[in-house]
Design a protein around this motif. Structure first.
Motif, PDB file in Angstrom:
ATOM      1  N   ILE A  14       0.831  -1.205   0.000  1.00  0.00           N
ATOM      2  CA  ILE A  14       0.000   0.000   0.000  1.00  0.00           C
ATOM      3  C   ILE A  14       0.868   1.258   0.000  1.00  0.00           C
ATOM      4  N   ILE A  15       1.877   1.268   0.838  1.00  0.00           N
ATOM      5  CA  ILE A  15       2.711   2.464   0.983  1.00  0.00           C
ATOM      6  C   ILE A  15       3.812   2.515  -0.076  1.00  0.00           C
ATOM      7  N   GLY A  16       4.205   1.349  -0.582  1.00  0.00           N
ATOM      8  CA  GLY A  16       5.198   1.321  -1.648  1.00  0.00           C
ATOM      9  C   GLY A  16       6.623   1.199  -1.165  1.00  0.00           C
ATOM     10  N   GLN A  17       6.790   1.009   0.123  1.00  0.00           N
ATOM     11  CA  GLN A  17       8.129   0.790   0.680  1.00  0.00           C
ATOM     12  C   GLN A  17       7.994   0.107   2.033  1.00  0.00           C
ATOM     13  N   SER A  18       9.092  -0.463   2.514  1.00  0.00           N
ATOM     14  CA  SER A  18       9.035  -1.222   3.761  1.00  0.00           C
ATOM     15  C   SER A  18       9.316  -0.370   4.998  1.00  0.00           C
ATOM     16  N   SER A  19       9.713   0.867   4.798  1.00  0.00           N
ATOM     17  CA  SER A  19       9.919   1.761   5.942  1.00  0.00           C
ATOM     18  C   SER A  19       9.799   3.212   5.490  1.00  0.00           C
ATOM     19  N   ALA A  46      -8.609   0.158   5.175  1.00  0.00           N
ATOM     20  CA  ALA A  46      -9.238  -1.123   4.864  1.00  0.00           C
ATOM     21  C   ALA A  46      -8.471  -2.302   5.462  1.00  0.00           C
ATOM     22  N   LYS A  47      -7.358  -2.030   6.097  1.00  0.00           N
ATOM     23  CA  LYS A  47      -6.502  -3.088   6.637  1.00  0.00           C
ATOM     24  C   LYS A  47      -6.580  -3.131   8.161  1.00  0.00           C
ATOM     25  N   THR A  48      -6.334  -4.299   8.703  1.00  0.00           N
ATOM     26  CA  THR A  48      -6.244  -4.488  10.148  1.00  0.00           C
ATOM     27  C   THR A  48      -4.777  -4.666  10.503  1.00  0.00           C
ATOM     28  N   PHE A  49      -4.330  -3.944  11.500  1.00  0.00           N
ATOM     29  CA  PHE A  49      -2.943  -4.096  11.940  1.00  0.00           C
ATOM     30  C   PHE A  49      -2.801  -3.588  13.372  1.00  0.00           C
ATOM     31  N   PRO A  75      -2.102  -8.990  10.462  1.00  0.00           N
ATOM     32  CA  PRO A  75      -2.248 -10.373  10.883  1.00  0.00           C
ATOM     33  C   PRO A  75      -1.371 -11.272  10.018  1.00  0.00           C
ATOM     34  N   PHE A  76      -0.861 -12.318  10.591  1.00  0.00           N
ATOM     35  CA  PHE A  76      -0.046 -13.242   9.825  1.00  0.00           C
ATOM     36  C   PHE A  76      -0.323 -14.662  10.340  1.00  0.00           C
TER      37      PHE A  76
END
Length: 79
Positions: A14-19, A46-49, A75-76
């Protein structure tokens, strides 16, 4: 204040990068960070975290400090 935000799984897509690194004096707790992130990246709504600060799961009222590392944890499953 500078905060480092780490993203995992679909949140990275979604954000386009990991940090991302944020410099924001008006973000003093996780609740304010959450509001900021939803404004910048509306698809996150729209995401759960959950949030972890410096590798500890926290609630949204957790106060942030200069240099904190905040991870957004979707969630994982494992096996």
């Amino acid at each position: 204040m500078k905060i480092n935000v780490l993203l995992f799984g679909s949140l990275t897509e979604i954000i386009g990068q990991s940090s991302i690194s944020l410099s924001a004096d008006k973000i003093t707790d996780v609740h304010q960070l959450h509001a900021y992130l939803l404004k910048q990246y509306p698809a996150l709504s729209a995401k759960t975290f959950k949030y972890a600060v410096n590798q500890d799961l926290v609630d949204t009222d957790h106060t942030l400090q200069e240099g904190d590392e905040v991870a957004l944890l979707p969630p994982f499953s494992g096996g």
